[in-house]
Design an enzyme around this catalytic site. Structure first.
Site, PDB file in Angstrom:
ATOM      1  CB  SER A   1     -26.944   2.400  28.428  1.00  0.00           C
ATOM      2  OG  SER A   1     -25.645   2.754  28.058  1.00  0.00           O
TER       3      SER A   1
ATOM      4  NE  ARG B   1     -28.304  -2.419  27.929  1.00  0.00           N
ATOM      5  CZ  ARG B   1     -27.257  -1.774  27.393  1.00  0.00           C
ATOM      6  NH1 ARG B   1     -27.407  -0.562  26.882  1.00  0.00           N
ATOM      7  NH2 ARG B   1     -26.067  -2.349  27.358  1.00  0.00           N
TER       8      ARG B   1
ATOM      9  N   GLY C   1     -22.939   2.695  18.309  1.00  0.00           N
ATOM     10  CA  GLY C   1     -22.323   1.396  18.579  1.00  0.00           C
ATOM     11  C   GLY C   1     -23.246   0.487  19.377  1.00  0.00           C
TER      12      GLY C   1
ATOM     13  CB  SER D   1     -17.320  -4.833  25.672  1.00  0.00           C
ATOM     14  OG  SER D   1     -18.382  -4.399  24.847  1.00  0.00           O
TER      15      SER D   1
ATOM     16  CD  GLN E   1     -21.458  -0.714  22.648  1.00  0.00           C
ATOM     17  OE1 GLN E   1     -20.647  -1.069  21.796  1.00  0.00           O
ATOM     18  NE2 GLN E   1     -21.861   0.539  22.765  1.00  0.00           N
TER      19      GLN E   1
ATOM     20  CG  ASP F   1     -19.409   5.829  27.564  1.00  0.00           C
ATOM     21  OD1 ASP F   1     -18.546   5.324  26.826  1.00  0.00           O
ATOM     22  OD2 ASP F   1     -20.590   5.410  27.614  1.00  0.00           O
TER      23      ASP F   1
ATOM     24  CE  LYS G   1     -15.691   2.925  24.838  1.00  0.00           C
ATOM     25  NZ  LYS G   1     -16.725   1.889  24.983  1.00  0.00           N
TER      26      LYS G   1
ATOM     27  NE  ARG H   1     -15.315   9.180  23.233  1.00  0.00           N
ATOM     28  CZ  ARG H   1     -16.502   8.702  23.575  1.00  0.00           C
ATOM     29  NH1 ARG H   1     -16.618   7.875  24.599  1.00  0.00           N
ATOM     30  NH2 ARG H   1     -17.576   9.061  22.903  1.00  0.00           N
TER      31      ARG H   1
ATOM     32  NE  ARG I   1     -20.035   9.570  25.877  1.00  0.00           N
ATOM     33  CZ  ARG I   1     -21.316   9.703  26.240  1.00  0.00           C
ATOM     34  NH1 ARG I   1     -21.744  10.826  26.787  1.00  0.00           N
ATOM     35  NH2 ARG I   1     -22.173   8.716  26.049  1.00  0.00           N
TER      36      ARG I   1
HETATM   37  C1  S3P Z   1     -22.654   0.922  26.218  1.00  0.00           C
HETATM   38  C2  S3P Z   1     -21.480   0.300  26.565  1.00  0.00           C
HETATM   39  C3  S3P Z   1     -20.163   0.930  26.467  1.00  0.00           C
HETATM   40  C4  S3P Z   1     -20.268   2.450  26.321  1.00  0.00           C
HETATM   41  C5  S3P Z   1     -21.317   2.853  25.335  1.00  0.00           C
HETATM   42  C6  S3P Z   1     -22.682   2.331  25.762  1.00  0.00           C
HETATM   43  C7  S3P Z   1     -23.925   0.188  26.358  1.00  0.00           C
HETATM   44  O1  S3P Z   1     -19.494   0.431  25.332  1.00  0.00           O
HETATM   45  O2  S3P Z   1     -19.021   2.986  25.930  1.00  0.00           O
HETATM   46  O3  S3P Z   1     -21.400   4.271  25.260  1.00  0.00           O
HETATM   47  O4  S3P Z   1     -24.998   0.807  26.303  1.00  0.00           O
HETATM   48  O5  S3P Z   1     -23.880  -1.039  26.523  1.00  0.00           O
HETATM   49  P1  S3P Z   1     -18.598  -0.911  25.405  1.00  0.00           P
HETATM   50  O6  S3P Z   1     -19.484  -1.991  25.804  1.00  0.00           O
HETATM   51  O7  S3P Z   1     -18.063  -1.092  24.015  1.00  0.00           O
HETATM   52  O8  S3P Z   1     -17.519  -0.610  26.399  1.00  0.00           O
END
Ligand code: S3P
Length: 434
Positions: free
Chosen positions: A22, A26, A94, A167, A169, A315, A342, A346, A387
């Protein structure tokens, strides 16, 4: 690539797992949009983070590396990106597609975002909806799936968005679009999710307000380049936290691991199950808390996983399900419907593999009930999900027969070198290419 893992062994020694996925994503995104040169160390050289690097290169950003985890990003400023010549292919990631959709909604040029088969099956309505409310023009394929087509040159306006699901994300997508919007963009979340975007924006000198459950920023500011030391990924550490906990005789030290409070559900849950985990040398590195984590074997017991821990361990559930399979008694997880969208579903993927190894479980719409027991050997399908592969690899420590895991190529999306590192610590794993 497939893994064959012989039963038994213990996990002993010291290791630093690869950088946080993550934070790595960023660092590239904000470094690219900053004024000046950003230097990153500890960067995750996994396929997902490399997809983000490739996307910004395709938009004219000069990025050197990664080499031994070092990346140099020559930032172009918030308005300095150029139109990509091709659709941006984000592979399996994602995080890349959802965060980029927010950033690209505010550009003067149009763009198309796509990915691999797994990513093209994942829901994007969750980012299309708030971006549309902000004035963006963004369209997905049937059912709100990728590819996403974003029309450039739209003026965005700040909104308040009450996130319908926990979320990070989606939260990050809205906040990043907010950099380009007029006025204030704010979000509330149903439960706290990882806050790396907020922390890193502040690290780049951009004001983000948090208070009363609301996270907000004003559009139209600027990011100033900085340096970033990416901690080891607690999501990758999780496989070894579980491995050392379940394997008798284990004693492991994982160094420089990120322990951001929005990410430590795996430690909290394992401790509730009776794990022997201690944090040492706690420190702050570039706005993110970091520690060395010692974990020794312990007898685990099944628990009802507290609802407030679910987003903090989202995760890590595949690895935690292996801990539950090795625990005495029953473990119950509810309120985790996000696991179904995911890299694979999962709940279904893990339920199948656990059943193959002889572990009784009951699938719920939003979770699973796992009865601890004796693991046998068997052949495991991974559903293109990194995973799932790594979780069943560590399960072999307590299995009575060999575990053969099919289709493990995706492990490289988040944890390049997993098998070599695991072997060095005591897992009897070999990787085979067909
Ligand atoms: C992430 C947020 C999570 C996580 C993903 C990384 C991120 O997803 O499962 O592996 O870097 O913001 P969600 O925001 O969809 O829960």
């Amino acid at each position: 690539m497939e893994f064959k893992v012989l039963p038994g062994g213990d996990i002993t020694g010291e290791a630093r797992v690869p950088g946080d996925k993550s934070i790595s994503h960023r660092s590239i995104m904000l470094g690219a949009l900053a004024r000046g040169t950003t230097r990153v160390s500890g960067f995750l050289e996994g396929e997902d983070a490399l997809a983000t690097v490739a996307a910004f290169r395709a938009m004219g950003v000069r990025i050197e590396g990664p080499e031994d985890g070092e990346v140099t990003i020559h930032g172009v400023g918030l308005d300095g990106l150029s139109a990509p010549a091709q659709p941006l292919d984000l592979g399996n990631s994602g995080t890349s597609i959802r965060l980029l959709s927010g950033l690209l909604a505010g550009q003067s040029f149009s763009s198309e975002l796509t990915g691999d088969e797994s990513l093209r099956g994942r829901p994007m309505g969750r980012v299309i909806d708030p971006l549309t409310l902000m004035g963006a023009e963004i369209k997905g394929a049937a059912g709100g799936r990728p590819p996403l087509h974003i029309t450039g040159g739209r003026a965005l306006k700040g909104i308040h968005y009450d996130l319908p699901m926990a979320s990070a994300q989606v939260k990050s997508c809205v906040l990043l679009a907010g950099l380009y919007a007029s006025g204030t963009t704010s979000v509330t979340e149903p439960a706290p999710t990882r806050d790396h975007t907020e922390r890193m924006l502040r690290g780049f000198g951009y004001e983000v307000k948090t208070g009363g459950g609301v996270i907000s920023l004003e559009g139209g500011g600027a990011l100033q380049a900085t340096s970033i030391d990416v901690p080891a990924d607690i999501s990758s550490a999780a496989f070894f936290l579980v491995a050392a906990s379940i394997a008798p005789g284990s004693d492991l030290l994982l160094t420089h691991v990120g322990i951001n409070p929005t990410r430590i559900g795996v430690i909290n849950i394992l401790r509730l199950m009776g794990a022997d985990i201690s944090l040492r040398n706690q420190r702050e590195v570039g706005g993110e808390p970091v520690a060395d984590i010692r974990v020794r074997h312990a007898s685990l017991r099944g628990i009802e996983i507290p609802a407030d821990q679910v987003p903090l361990a989202i995760d890590e559930f595949p690895a935690l399900f292996i801990a539950a399979a090795c625990a005495e008694g029953r473990t119950v997880l509810r309120g985790a419907e996000e696991l179904r969208v995911k890299e694979s579903d999962r709940i279904a993927s893990m339920a199948e593999g656990l059943a193959t190894l002889g572990i009784r479980n009951e699938v719920l719409e939003d979770g699973i009930i796992i009865e601890g027991g004796t693991l046998g050997g068997g052949v495991i399908r991974t559903f293109h999900d990194h995973r799932i592969a790594m979780s069943f690899a560590v399960a072999a420590l307590r299995a009575e027969g060999e575990i053969h895991i099919l289709d493990c190529d995706h492990v490289a999306t988040s944890f390049p070198g997993f098998d070599a590192l695991a072997r060095g610590l005591g897992l009897q794993i070999s990787a085979m290419t067909d």
